[in-house]
Motif scaffolding. Structure first.
Motif, PDB file in Angstrom:
ATOM      1  N   UNK A 139      15.979   1.880   6.225  1.00  0.00           N
ATOM      2  CA  UNK A 139      17.045   2.649   6.058  1.00  0.00           C
ATOM      3  C   UNK A 139      17.826   3.145   4.699  1.00  0.00           C
ATOM      4  N   UNK A 140      17.086   1.769   4.340  1.00  0.00           N
ATOM      5  CA  UNK A 140      17.225   1.317   2.754  1.00  0.00           C
ATOM      6  C   UNK A 140      16.738   1.749   1.453  1.00  0.00           C
ATOM      7  N   UNK A 141      17.288   1.642   0.060  1.00  0.00           N
ATOM      8  CA  UNK A 141      16.239   1.519  -1.104  1.00  0.00           C
ATOM      9  C   UNK A 141      16.110   0.419  -0.807  1.00  0.00           C
ATOM     10  N   UNK A 142      14.261   0.288  -1.801  1.00  0.00           N
ATOM     11  CA  UNK A 142      14.013  -0.999  -1.942  1.00  0.00           C
ATOM     12  C   UNK A 142      14.259  -1.690  -3.331  1.00  0.00           C
ATOM     13  N   UNK A 143      14.622  -2.248  -3.308  1.00  0.00           N
ATOM     14  CA  UNK A 143      14.692  -3.049  -4.257  1.00  0.00           C
ATOM     15  C   UNK A 143      12.976  -2.730  -5.650  1.00  0.00           C
ATOM     16  N   UNK A 144      13.475  -3.504  -7.108  1.00  0.00           N
ATOM     17  CA  UNK A 144      12.228  -3.438  -7.685  1.00  0.00           C
ATOM     18  C   UNK A 144      10.743  -4.718  -7.461  1.00  0.00           C
ATOM     19  N   UNK A 145      11.316  -5.624  -7.329  1.00  0.00           N
ATOM     20  CA  UNK A 145      10.229  -6.379  -6.484  1.00  0.00           C
ATOM     21  C   UNK A 145      10.144  -6.152  -4.916  1.00  0.00           C
ATOM     22  N   UNK A 146      10.886  -5.509  -4.658  1.00  0.00           N
ATOM     23  CA  UNK A 146      10.772  -5.189  -2.957  1.00  0.00           C
ATOM     24  C   UNK A 146       9.070  -4.291  -3.080  1.00  0.00           C
ATOM     25  N   UNK A 147       9.421  -3.676  -3.673  1.00  0.00           N
ATOM     26  CA  UNK A 147       8.617  -2.676  -4.629  1.00  0.00           C
ATOM     27  C   UNK A 147       7.188  -2.853  -4.375  1.00  0.00           C
ATOM     28  N   UNK A 148       7.162  -3.629  -5.744  1.00  0.00           N
ATOM     29  CA  UNK A 148       5.625  -4.067  -6.338  1.00  0.00           C
ATOM     30  C   UNK A 148       5.458  -5.001  -4.674  1.00  0.00           C
ATOM     31  N   UNK A 149       5.409  -5.788  -4.120  1.00  0.00           N
ATOM     32  CA  UNK A 149       5.447  -6.370  -3.251  1.00  0.00           C
ATOM     33  C   UNK A 149       4.624  -5.522  -2.145  1.00  0.00           C
ATOM     34  N   UNK A 150       5.727  -4.298  -2.294  1.00  0.00           N
ATOM     35  CA  UNK A 150       4.961  -3.774  -1.078  1.00  0.00           C
ATOM     36  C   UNK A 150       3.712  -3.230  -1.989  1.00  0.00           C
ATOM     37  N   UNK A 151       3.605  -2.821  -3.114  1.00  0.00           N
ATOM     38  CA  UNK A 151       2.102  -2.425  -3.937  1.00  0.00           C
ATOM     39  C   UNK A 151       1.275  -2.809  -3.405  1.00  0.00           C
ATOM     40  N   UNK A 152       1.674  -4.337  -3.516  1.00  0.00           N
ATOM     41  CA  UNK A 152       0.211  -5.719  -3.467  1.00  0.00           C
ATOM     42  C   UNK A 152      -0.029  -5.356  -2.436  1.00  0.00           C
ATOM     43  N   UNK A 153       1.007  -5.784  -1.232  1.00  0.00           N
ATOM     44  CA  UNK A 153       0.230  -5.407   0.298  1.00  0.00           C
ATOM     45  C   UNK A 153      -1.070  -5.029   0.288  1.00  0.00           C
ATOM     46  N   UNK A 154      -0.553  -3.614   0.226  1.00  0.00           N
ATOM     47  CA  UNK A 154      -1.339  -1.892  -0.055  1.00  0.00           C
ATOM     48  C   UNK A 154      -2.588  -2.668  -0.749  1.00  0.00           C
ATOM     49  N   UNK A 155      -2.859  -2.649  -1.399  1.00  0.00           N
ATOM     50  CA  UNK A 155      -4.243  -3.157  -2.386  1.00  0.00           C
ATOM     51  C   UNK A 155      -4.859  -4.621  -1.629  1.00  0.00           C
ATOM     52  N   UNK A 156      -3.694  -5.636  -0.906  1.00  0.00           N
ATOM     53  CA  UNK A 156      -4.477  -6.455  -0.484  1.00  0.00           C
ATOM     54  C   UNK A 156      -5.278  -5.839   0.904  1.00  0.00           C
ATOM     55  N   UNK A 157      -4.644  -5.579   1.805  1.00  0.00           N
ATOM     56  CA  UNK A 157      -4.979  -4.943   3.440  1.00  0.00           C
ATOM     57  C   UNK A 157      -6.472  -3.814   3.230  1.00  0.00           C
ATOM     58  N   UNK A 158      -6.006  -3.320   1.682  1.00  0.00           N
ATOM     59  CA  UNK A 158      -7.538  -2.044   1.446  1.00  0.00           C
ATOM     60  C   UNK A 158      -8.662  -2.757   0.303  1.00  0.00           C
ATOM     61  N   UNK A 159      -8.361  -3.489   0.275  1.00  0.00           N
ATOM     62  CA  UNK A 159      -9.495  -3.945  -0.860  1.00  0.00           C
ATOM     63  C   UNK A 159     -10.301  -5.426   0.680  1.00  0.00           C
ATOM     64  N   UNK A 160      -9.566  -5.883   1.449  1.00  0.00           N
ATOM     65  CA  UNK A 160      -9.920  -6.750   2.456  1.00  0.00           C
ATOM     66  C   UNK A 160     -10.407  -5.696   4.039  1.00  0.00           C
ATOM     67  N   UNK A 161     -10.740  -4.743   3.330  1.00  0.00           N
ATOM     68  CA  UNK A 161     -11.580  -3.281   4.539  1.00  0.00           C
ATOM     69  C   UNK A 161     -10.474  -3.377   6.490  1.00  0.00           C
ATOM     70  N   UNK A 162      -8.907  -4.027   5.949  1.00  0.00           N
ATOM     71  CA  UNK A 162      -8.682  -4.625   7.337  1.00  0.00           C
ATOM     72  C   UNK A 162      -7.362  -2.535   8.253  1.00  0.00           C
ATOM     73  N   UNK A 163      -8.389  -2.143   9.175  1.00  0.00           N
ATOM     74  CA  UNK A 163      -8.048  -1.052   9.726  1.00  0.00           C
ATOM     75  C   UNK A 163      -6.559  -0.996   9.524  1.00  0.00           C
ATOM     76  N   UNK A 164      -6.106   0.438   9.580  1.00  0.00           N
ATOM     77  CA  UNK A 164      -4.774   0.840   9.861  1.00  0.00           C
ATOM     78  C   UNK A 164      -4.104   0.239  10.627  1.00  0.00           C
ATOM     79  N   UNK A 165      -5.060   0.791  11.872  1.00  0.00           N
ATOM     80  CA  UNK A 165      -3.916   0.146  13.091  1.00  0.00           C
ATOM     81  C   UNK A 165      -3.357  -0.818  13.473  1.00  0.00           C
ATOM     82  N   UNK A 166      -4.457  -2.167  12.201  1.00  0.00           N
ATOM     83  CA  UNK A 166      -3.730  -3.542  12.143  1.00  0.00           C
ATOM     84  C   UNK A 166      -2.836  -4.098  11.532  1.00  0.00           C
TER      85      UNK A 166
END
Length: 717
Positions: A139-166
């Motif tokens: 319900x809020x707009x992200x700050x620039x560093x929040x957006x960057x950290x979410x993008x890094x987190x996305x890379x982490x879970x995908x590169x570790x092949x963690x299933x979406x349901x987890x």
């Protein structure tokens, strides 16, 4: 004349025994553990050249995989220089290879797709989709560093092949990070006829395609008979699996790595894979390139002893070839400002500042150095220029606090800072005030419009009104301290850090840096102009680096580089290791590896620097400095290293050794033609006490007169 003798005659390249073994071991799985400065790139190129020139292997059958496009281009150029008559193989990144697999797979499936990174004219770019996902979940707009950290987190879970349901069960960088990512994935797949993909999807889809489509996997395996991977310690599980699929038929893999330089687990790298290499490739051989050709004897011995404190690593050493260049230096100053001044003066004393680097853990550390280097006119280059510092929401918050001092009737400015004061008022009350509240001084007007305020809130608003009445005429450094302490901004940052997972030490470090920038300035207007000026300077330094420029870099971005002089700064507990590192033994080992990477960038001179106080708080030196101090205390004296082949390193020239250096300030009169060691030819315009103004070809500089004389920086032109 054999291959090695011929190439030595043609190019001057002379390999040691282990390097020759790496070249000759072309078949079967091979793990090459290469210490810093061991000549791994040259060895890899010689290996490829040997396979083509001596074994008659077609370049098209060899697949060298590098960590970045820049590395791929560099290796291609170096191959062409060493083997000008040979066709080079297709050097590429793992993402480029994965893209080829994905294109074949999705085209065969009849699925239309588009990338949302890079050029995205027809589809929404990745940040837009991440921002929309964040807004829909929180319900809020992200700050620039929040957006960057979410993008890094996305890379982490995908590169570790963690299933979406987890994903929702993982600890993320912000609250509900897993839900935000699931929403992001749903948005990418919401178009009826077009699948949207990011760069990390290239890896996960390529791995899945090779695992589940036997025909595609066989076609890809038949393309290459030999695979070589560089920087394998920074390879993720998804990338390792792709390579496994490619080499399963023939097993001809050469993985070049250094487990002691694995520093990217936060974005998905899997150093444990290397430690388990023989579990994945039971017939593999492991060769260790342990000779360091880069650094002095003291630096090599200290760094080698330091990294042995880690437990999860291959047991190996690092041996110096070069001789002595003086001890590793440990320096502790009173505060950040004194640290900056020391490093700047040392840079001014160098014959060529372009041979030096200032390395740090966090981007924010660079800003104080940028400010001082820019003020003194010393050219600098930022390896990973981050002018986003100047657009960070913390910087914008401070500027909004300051703007309100000049424009106390602006309700929109009040709305931007009111929730970041120690007032405990609701967002809805502030929004209602902005929509329909009375005009006038915002503190008085807000009290009149909000009937539900407690007596304590009314007293605070009155006190804040009094503080603001005095702010306009105060110096900006004092204003920043007032905002932090008396207006409750630092307390607000701590609260937001606990809620959203920010690193509070990084945010307070930014405030400290801004205070340093503000210190010599008289007005808040001058402070805002200075920030804009520095932002432009950082951007310009990245696009058009000058010759002889000092390099400013994070430890991460310095990997693979080398410098004659290295100053590692801000080495305090809470910075390196960070507070989060201390809570986890695995993260502590990575922090130690990161420190080791910084140390091993130095060829001759290495200085480890910290300071004891910051904004009135006592600081503790990094435990890594304590470890180095212990090594230096028990270290072997120079000359007590039997079996080491000595190659003396050129000593640093004295700052005042030039016979024409001006040693008497009395001769510096307006109109005198001079030459400055860094800035070149100029003319003295004015001498003001301890300062001297000199007009150079493109700029006027105000310099420290005592420093110019004591360091021998000026001579008659």
């Amino acid at each position: 004349m054999d291959f090695f003798e011929r190439k030595h005659t043609e190019t001057g390249v002379l390999l040691n025994d282990v390097q020759k073994q790496v070249v000759l071991k072309t078949d079967g799985p091979l793990l090459v553990l290469a210490c810093p400065g061991s000549g791994k790139t040259t060895t890899m190129i010689m290996r490829i050249g040997y396979m083509i020139a001596e074994k008659g292997i077609s370049p098209a059958r060899i697949k060298p995989i590098t960590f970045s496009k820049a590395a791929a281009n560099d290796m291609r150029d170096r191959f062409t220089k060493l083997f000008p008559g040979l066709q080079p193989p297709a050097f590429s990144t793992i993402h480029s290879l994965a893209l080829d697999v994905v294109r074949r797979h999705l085209d065969h499936m009849g699925i239309e797709w588009a990338l949302i990174e890079g050029k995205t004219d027809q589809v929404p770019p990745k940040p837009v989709l991440l921002k929309q996902s964040f807004r829909e979940v929180t319900g809020e707009d992200p700050a620039e560093d929040e957006l960057k950290s979410i993008g890094t987190f996305a890379s982490f879970v995908k590169n570790r092949l963690i299933p979406q349901e987890e994903w929702t069960g993982l600890k993320g960088p912000v609250e509900s990070a897993g839900e935000i990512l699931q929403k992001y994935e749903a948005l990418k797949r919401s178009r009826r006829r077009l699948l949207l993909l990011d760069f990390d999807d290239m890896l996960t889809i390529a791995e899945e395609a090779l695992r589940t489509d036997p025909d595609l996997c066989m076609r890809m395996q038949e393309r290459f008979d030999y695979v070589i991977t560089d920087e394998s310690q920074d390879t993720s599980l998804a990338q390792h699996r792709i390579v496994e699929h490619l080499v399963r038929r023939h097993g001809n893999l050469c993985a070049v790595a250094d487990d002691d330089q694995s520093i990217y687990t936060w974005r998905g790298a899997d150093p444990q894979y290397l430690l388990d290499f023989r579990n994945h490739y039971p017939q593999s051989e492991i060769l260790m390139m342990e000779t360091n050709y880069r650094s002095s004897e003291e630096i090599v011995q200290t760094a080698a002893g330091f990294i042995k404190r880690n437990k999860e690593r291959y047991e190996k050493g690092m041996k110096p070839v070069n001789g002595s260049a003086g001890p590793v230096k440990l320096k502790r100053f009173h505060d950040r400002d004194e640290q900056v001044r020391y490093v700047i003066y040392e840079l001014l004393a160098l014959e060529n500042p372009g041979e030096a680097a200032v390395l740090f853990r966090n981007h924010s550390s660079s800003t104080a150095f940028v400010s001082e280097l820019h003020r003194r006119g010393i050219p600098f280059y930022m390896k990973d220029a981050d002018d986003r510092f100047f657009d960070h929401w913390v910087v914008e918050d401070l500027l909004n606090f300051m703007r309100l001092a000049y424009l106390p009737e602006r309700k929109d400015l009040f709305a931007r800072v009111a929730l970041k004061m120690d007032l405990f008022i609701s967002r809805s009350a502030v929004e209602a005030f902005v929509r329909s509240g009375p005009e006038g001084n915002v503190f008085d007007a807000f009290v009149r419009s909000a009937a539900s305020l407690s007596d304590d809130q009314r007293r605070k608003l009155a006190a804040y009104r009094s503080i603001y009445d005095e702010l306009k005429d105060r110096r900006p450094a004092d204003v920043i301290r007032t905002i932090r302490e008396k207006l409750g901004y630092e307390a607000s940052l701590k609260s937001r850090s606990e809620k959203f997972g920010y690193r509070i030490d990084t945010l307070t470090g930014m405030l400290d840096t801004l205070t340093v920038i503000a210190a010599p300035l008289r007005t808040m207007t001058a402070f805002a102009e200075k920030l804009a000026e520095l932002k432009t300077a950082v951007s310009e330094a990245k696009r058009h680096p000058q010759e002889g420029a000092v390099t400013l870099s994070t430890f991460h971005s310095a990997k693979g580089l080398e410098f004659r002089h290295v100053f590692m700064v801000d080495l305090n507990e809470g910075t390196i290791p960070a507070t989060e590192d201390m809570k986890d033994p695995v993260m502590m080992e990575e922090a130690r590896r990161l420190f080791y990477v910084g140390m091993t960038r130095a060829k001759e001179r290495l200085e480890l620097i910290n300071y004891s106080a910051d904004n009135g708080k006592d600081l503790t030196e990094s435990r890594f400095i304590s470890e180095v101090r212990g090594l230096l205390a028990i270290g072997r004296p120079v000359g007590e290293n039997p079996g080491t082949t000595r190659r003396p390193i050129r000593k640093r020239a004295s700052a005042i050794s030039h016979p024409d250096a001006i040693s008497d300030s009395g001769v510096l009169k307006p109109g005198l033609k001079v030459r400055h060691k860094v800035f070149g030819n100029g003319e003295v315009e004015e001498v003001r006490g301890e300062r001297i103004l000199i007009r150079f070809a493109k700029q006027q500089k105000e310099l420290d007169l005592t420093m110019c004389i004591s360091r021998g920086l000026l001579e008659r032109s």
